[in-house]
Write a protein that holds these residues in place. Structure first.
Motif, PDB file in Angstrom:
ATOM      1  N   ARG A  95       6.603   3.140   8.496  1.00  0.00           N
ATOM      2  CA  ARG A  95       6.687   3.585   6.701  1.00  0.00           C
ATOM      3  C   ARG A  95       7.046   4.800   6.325  1.00  0.00           C
ATOM      4  O   ARG A  95       7.835   4.957   5.155  1.00  0.00           O
ATOM      5  CB  ARG A  95       5.224   3.608   6.491  1.00  0.00           C
ATOM      6  CG  ARG A  95       4.435   2.112   6.496  1.00  0.00           C
ATOM      7  CD  ARG A  95       5.245   1.057   5.759  1.00  0.00           C
ATOM      8  NE  ARG A  95       5.443   1.298   4.459  1.00  0.00           N
ATOM      9  CZ  ARG A  95       4.599   0.813   3.326  1.00  0.00           C
ATOM     10  NH1 ARG A  95       3.500   0.246   3.713  1.00  0.00           N
ATOM     11  NH2 ARG A  95       5.045   0.788   2.249  1.00  0.00           N
ATOM     12  N   ILE A  96       7.071   5.918   6.950  1.00  0.00           N
ATOM     13  CA  ILE A  96       7.683   7.093   6.701  1.00  0.00           C
ATOM     14  C   ILE A  96       8.805   7.475   7.779  1.00  0.00           C
ATOM     15  O   ILE A  96       8.645   7.682   8.709  1.00  0.00           O
ATOM     16  CB  ILE A  96       6.690   8.467   6.812  1.00  0.00           C
ATOM     17  CG1 ILE A  96       5.628   7.933   5.591  1.00  0.00           C
ATOM     18  CG2 ILE A  96       7.402   9.632   6.275  1.00  0.00           C
ATOM     19  CD1 ILE A  96       4.527   8.896   5.721  1.00  0.00           C
ATOM     20  N   GLY A  97      10.028   7.590   7.292  1.00  0.00           N
ATOM     21  CA  GLY A  97      11.372   8.116   7.825  1.00  0.00           C
ATOM     22  C   GLY A  97      11.512   9.735   8.005  1.00  0.00           C
ATOM     23  O   GLY A  97      10.746  10.363   7.104  1.00  0.00           O
ATOM     24  N   LEU A 113       1.608   7.599  -0.896  1.00  0.00           N
ATOM     25  CA  LEU A 113       2.280   8.538  -1.811  1.00  0.00           C
ATOM     26  C   LEU A 113       1.188   9.232  -2.509  1.00  0.00           C
ATOM     27  O   LEU A 113       1.514  10.506  -2.761  1.00  0.00           O
ATOM     28  CB  LEU A 113       3.056   7.711  -2.928  1.00  0.00           C
ATOM     29  CG  LEU A 113       4.478   7.318  -2.558  1.00  0.00           C
ATOM     30  CD1 LEU A 113       5.084   6.638  -3.648  1.00  0.00           C
ATOM     31  CD2 LEU A 113       5.201   8.561  -2.029  1.00  0.00           C
ATOM     32  N   LEU A 114       0.306   8.508  -2.914  1.00  0.00           N
ATOM     33  CA  LEU A 114      -0.892   9.228  -3.563  1.00  0.00           C
ATOM     34  C   LEU A 114      -1.533  10.231  -2.612  1.00  0.00           C
ATOM     35  O   LEU A 114      -1.891  11.617  -3.109  1.00  0.00           O
ATOM     36  CB  LEU A 114      -1.862   8.259  -3.999  1.00  0.00           C
ATOM     37  CG  LEU A 114      -3.349   8.839  -4.909  1.00  0.00           C
ATOM     38  CD1 LEU A 114      -2.637   9.043  -6.097  1.00  0.00           C
ATOM     39  CD2 LEU A 114      -4.201   7.593  -4.828  1.00  0.00           C
ATOM     40  N   THR A 115      -1.882  10.037  -1.416  1.00  0.00           N
ATOM     41  CA  THR A 115      -2.560  11.154  -0.599  1.00  0.00           C
ATOM     42  C   THR A 115      -1.402  12.220  -0.371  1.00  0.00           C
ATOM     43  O   THR A 115      -2.153  13.361  -0.261  1.00  0.00           O
ATOM     44  CB  THR A 115      -2.797  10.179   0.799  1.00  0.00           C
ATOM     45  OG1 THR A 115      -1.747   9.427   1.246  1.00  0.00           O
ATOM     46  CG2 THR A 115      -3.927   9.391   0.664  1.00  0.00           C
ATOM     47  N   LEU A 116      -0.293  12.012  -0.187  1.00  0.00           N
ATOM     48  CA  LEU A 116       0.630  13.085  -0.166  1.00  0.00           C
ATOM     49  C   LEU A 116       0.751  13.917  -1.257  1.00  0.00           C
ATOM     50  O   LEU A 116       0.566  14.992  -0.954  1.00  0.00           O
ATOM     51  CB  LEU A 116       1.989  12.485   0.181  1.00  0.00           C
ATOM     52  CG  LEU A 116       2.541  11.940   1.756  1.00  0.00           C
ATOM     53  CD1 LEU A 116       3.844  11.037   1.523  1.00  0.00           C
ATOM     54  CD2 LEU A 116       2.369  13.032   2.542  1.00  0.00           C
ATOM     55  N   ALA A 117       0.742  13.293  -2.423  1.00  0.00           N
ATOM     56  CA  ALA A 117       0.471  14.281  -3.674  1.00  0.00           C
ATOM     57  C   ALA A 117      -0.555  15.097  -3.917  1.00  0.00           C
ATOM     58  O   ALA A 117      -0.729  15.992  -3.951  1.00  0.00           O
ATOM     59  CB  ALA A 117       0.602  13.163  -4.954  1.00  0.00           C
ATOM     60  N   TRP A 176      11.855  14.681   4.849  1.00  0.00           N
ATOM     61  CA  TRP A 176      12.576  15.860   4.440  1.00  0.00           C
ATOM     62  C   TRP A 176      12.199  16.176   2.994  1.00  0.00           C
ATOM     63  O   TRP A 176      12.502  17.166   2.498  1.00  0.00           O
ATOM     64  CB  TRP A 176      14.115  15.753   4.978  1.00  0.00           C
ATOM     65  CG  TRP A 176      14.663  17.031   4.987  1.00  0.00           C
ATOM     66  CD1 TRP A 176      14.949  18.013   5.708  1.00  0.00           C
ATOM     67  CD2 TRP A 176      15.720  17.208   3.898  1.00  0.00           C
ATOM     68  NE1 TRP A 176      15.747  19.001   5.441  1.00  0.00           N
ATOM     69  CE2 TRP A 176      16.346  18.396   4.076  1.00  0.00           C
ATOM     70  CE3 TRP A 176      16.161  16.707   2.656  1.00  0.00           C
ATOM     71  CZ2 TRP A 176      17.347  19.184   3.325  1.00  0.00           C
ATOM     72  CZ3 TRP A 176      17.265  17.109   1.801  1.00  0.00           C
ATOM     73  CH2 TRP A 176      17.496  18.354   2.128  1.00  0.00           C
ATOM     74  N   VAL A 177      12.731  14.975   2.262  1.00  0.00           N
ATOM     75  CA  VAL A 177      12.693  15.025   0.668  1.00  0.00           C
ATOM     76  C   VAL A 177      11.241  15.366   0.188  1.00  0.00           C
ATOM     77  O   VAL A 177      11.154  16.380  -0.776  1.00  0.00           O
ATOM     78  CB  VAL A 177      12.847  13.569   0.043  1.00  0.00           C
ATOM     79  CG1 VAL A 177      12.847  13.748  -1.221  1.00  0.00           C
ATOM     80  CG2 VAL A 177      14.444  13.255   0.660  1.00  0.00           C
ATOM     81  N   ILE A 178      10.230  15.027   1.014  1.00  0.00           N
ATOM     82  CA  ILE A 178       8.968  15.483   0.498  1.00  0.00           C
ATOM     83  C   ILE A 178       8.740  17.048   0.951  1.00  0.00           C
ATOM     84  O   ILE A 178       8.198  17.808   0.088  1.00  0.00           O
ATOM     85  CB  ILE A 178       7.679  14.790   1.420  1.00  0.00           C
ATOM     86  CG1 ILE A 178       7.614  13.290   0.933  1.00  0.00           C
ATOM     87  CG2 ILE A 178       6.375  15.470   1.418  1.00  0.00           C
ATOM     88  CD1 ILE A 178       6.962  12.485   1.945  1.00  0.00           C
ATOM     89  N   GLY A 200       0.674  -1.365   0.055  1.00  0.00           N
ATOM     90  CA  GLY A 200       0.073   0.091   0.068  1.00  0.00           C
ATOM     91  C   GLY A 200       0.791   1.162  -0.222  1.00  0.00           C
ATOM     92  O   GLY A 200       0.372   2.253   0.217  1.00  0.00           O
ATOM     93  N   GLY A 201       2.137   1.321  -0.192  1.00  0.00           N
ATOM     94  CA  GLY A 201       2.865   2.437  -0.359  1.00  0.00           C
ATOM     95  C   GLY A 201       2.261   3.391  -1.287  1.00  0.00           C
ATOM     96  O   GLY A 201       2.333   4.709  -1.017  1.00  0.00           O
TER      97      GLY A 201
END
Lengths: 326, 164
Positions: free
Chosen positions: B55-57, B11-15, B62-64, B6-7
């Motif tokens: 799941r999120i480090g 990603l989709l919700t972050l986008a 930071w990259v996001i 489900g990664g």
């Protein structure tokens, strides 16, 4: 860390995170200070921006849809009126451009007589807005032309009515434009009527610029047209910026407060022009007062600008030139 | 179970959150809506880190942040620092946060968003001279009000698609 004894062993993996966070914060501080003083990080920014372009385009969809809906539900009467308006404008503009051609030829001949270089027309590139920077305290927009169209940082951007802004960041397919109304923006201008120079700074309001440090004795009146002076080497000379709205002289202050209404439709224009200026269009700030050729050059361009803007009779321009020669 | 299941949803919700952060409002809508924009990315990251802390480090956050910097025209690294700090708080206290009621979580979100918006304002003022004011209070308040809905929506999605 928290807890003690046997519980702590379960959370061994936590131990490094604090250091990692501190490291990342340090990198951020270094990045921010680098960005505020140098342009070292521009390549990185370009890469990220290119990767993020799809997001920008998606974010624009609601706006485009609302425009579509507006077009669909527009009544026939308003469309007819709009067409009539546009036809009238085309007529007006074609009349202006006919005179402009004649005036340009005449101006070139006069320039030849004076022995100064002829001015080449600037190349322009039509670009469309594809996004706005959402922060309400800054005025920036994103256009759909980038490095692929040879756009460069520092180029002037105009819309159909006047100066719009300047390019501050170029990515692969998009660029970011800082509007002239941003509080961080300033543009060197001159009064079209008499050539008085000043600097028009943004105020953070879309409908208002302010002239900086105008002495109370300067000959600037309400209704004066301001155009770019070309000094400073950023903006090409002769693009209209705005009309002087109010001139406020306070007895206690050595400076007059002059507000300017920008001509460009800063919050409405969807199509803008990126100007590829020629080097001879800007002065680069090396104007010397004692140099007669420079002075006549200046006067000639002033005459040209006023002729093009007001369509004064060409005789007046010639008279102005001969005045300078004497 | 597949550890990386489900990664794509994360990603989709972050986008989607990034898009919501910059979405261009139609002209006919009032301009002051721009001041009410909640910190979408912070909300979504806070949720995912709290629910799935593995799941999120910090580096991912930071990259996001770099992407958010570019989209919002902030100096590079600013949002990375803010999001990494939020991630750290959510990750450090995730057991406790999960036990909280939605309202208590909302208050934590409010404090985090307010702090990060204040810091953003100070940095922007330092670099661009944009001035300081009460502006940061509004996004924090709106984030607090929206938190229950964001949390419920993301929970639904998480269970629906078995993100683990």
């Amino acid at each position: 860390m928290r807890g003690s004894g046997s519980i702590k062993a379960l959370f061994v993996r936590e131990s490094g995170a604090g250091y990692l966070l501190a490291g990342l914060l340090l990198v951020s501080v270094i990045f921010v200070s680098l960005e505020s003083t140098t342009r070292l990080l521009e390549p990185l920014r370009g890469v990220v921006a290119t990767a993020a372009t799809p997001l920008v385009l998606v974010a624009e969809i609601p706006y485009l849809l609302s425009q579509k809906v507006e077009n669909v539900v527009a009544s026939q009467a308003s469309l007819v009126q709009q067409t009539a308006e546009l036809e009238r404008r085309v007529l007006e503009l074609s009349q202006v451009s006919q005179q402009f051609l004649a005036l340009k030829m005449e101006n070139e001949r006069l320039r030849e007589l004076l022995g100064s270089r002829a001015r080449l027309p600037a190349e322009v590139l039509v670009a469309e807005l594809v996004g706005v920077v959402p922060a309400p305290n800054t005025h920036q927009v994103i256009i759909d032309k980038g490095r692929d169209s040879r756009v460069q940082v520092g180029q002037a951007v105009i819309d159909e009515k006047g100066l719009f802004g300047q390019v501050v960041e170029v990515d692969a397919f998009t660029s970011r434009i800082l509007l002239i109304s941003d509080a961080d923006h300033a543009v060197p201008v001159q009064v079209n009527r008499n050539g008085v120079r000043s600097i028009a700074g943004g105020t953070g309001e879309m409908e208002r610029l302010q002239l900086e440090k105008v002495s109370v004795t300067a000959d600037i009146r309400e209704g004066d047209l301001l155009e770019t002076s070309g000094l400073g080497g950023r903006f090409p000379r002769g693009y209209p910026v705005g009309y002087v709205e109010t001139v406020l002289i306070e007895p206690t202050s050595p400076f007059a407060v002059v507000t300017v209404r920008p001509l460009a439709a800063l919050d409405r224009s969807r199509h803008v022009l990126v100007v590829f200026s020629r080097p001879e269009d800007t002065d680069g700030g090396v104007f010397q007062e004692g140099d007669p050729e420079q002075a006549s050059d200046e006067a000639a361009s002033e005459a040209e600008a006023s002729a093009a803007a007001d369509l004064n009779s060409s005789i007046e321009a010639a008279a102005e030139l001969s005045e300078v020669e004497q | 179970m597949n550890p990386a299941q489900g990664g794509w949803l994360i990603l989709l919700t972050l986008a989607l959150a990034m898009v919501l952060g910059i979405v261009h409002l139609p002209e006919t809508w009032p301009q002051w809506l721009g001041w009410l924009r909640p910190a979408w990315v912070s909300l979504v990251i806070f949720y995912w880190v709290m629910e799935l802390p593995h799941r999120i480090g910090l580096i991912a956050a930071w990259v996001i942040g770099l992407f958010v910097d570019v989209l919002q025209a902030d100096p590079l690294g600013l949002n990375g620092a803010l999001l990494a700090a939020i991630t750290y708080v959510a990750w450090r206290f995730y057991e406790r946060l999960r036990m909280y009621s939605v309202l208590q979580q909302g208050v934590v979100v409010f404090v985090l968003v307010l702090a990060s918006e204040l810091l953003r304002m100070l940095v922007q003022d330092m670099i661009f001279n944009r001035g300081v004011g009460w502006g940061p209070l509004l996004p924090a308040l709106v984030s607090l009000l929206l938190w229950p809905f964001v949390a419920i929506a993301l929970s639904r999605l998480r269970l629906q698609f078995h993100v683990a």
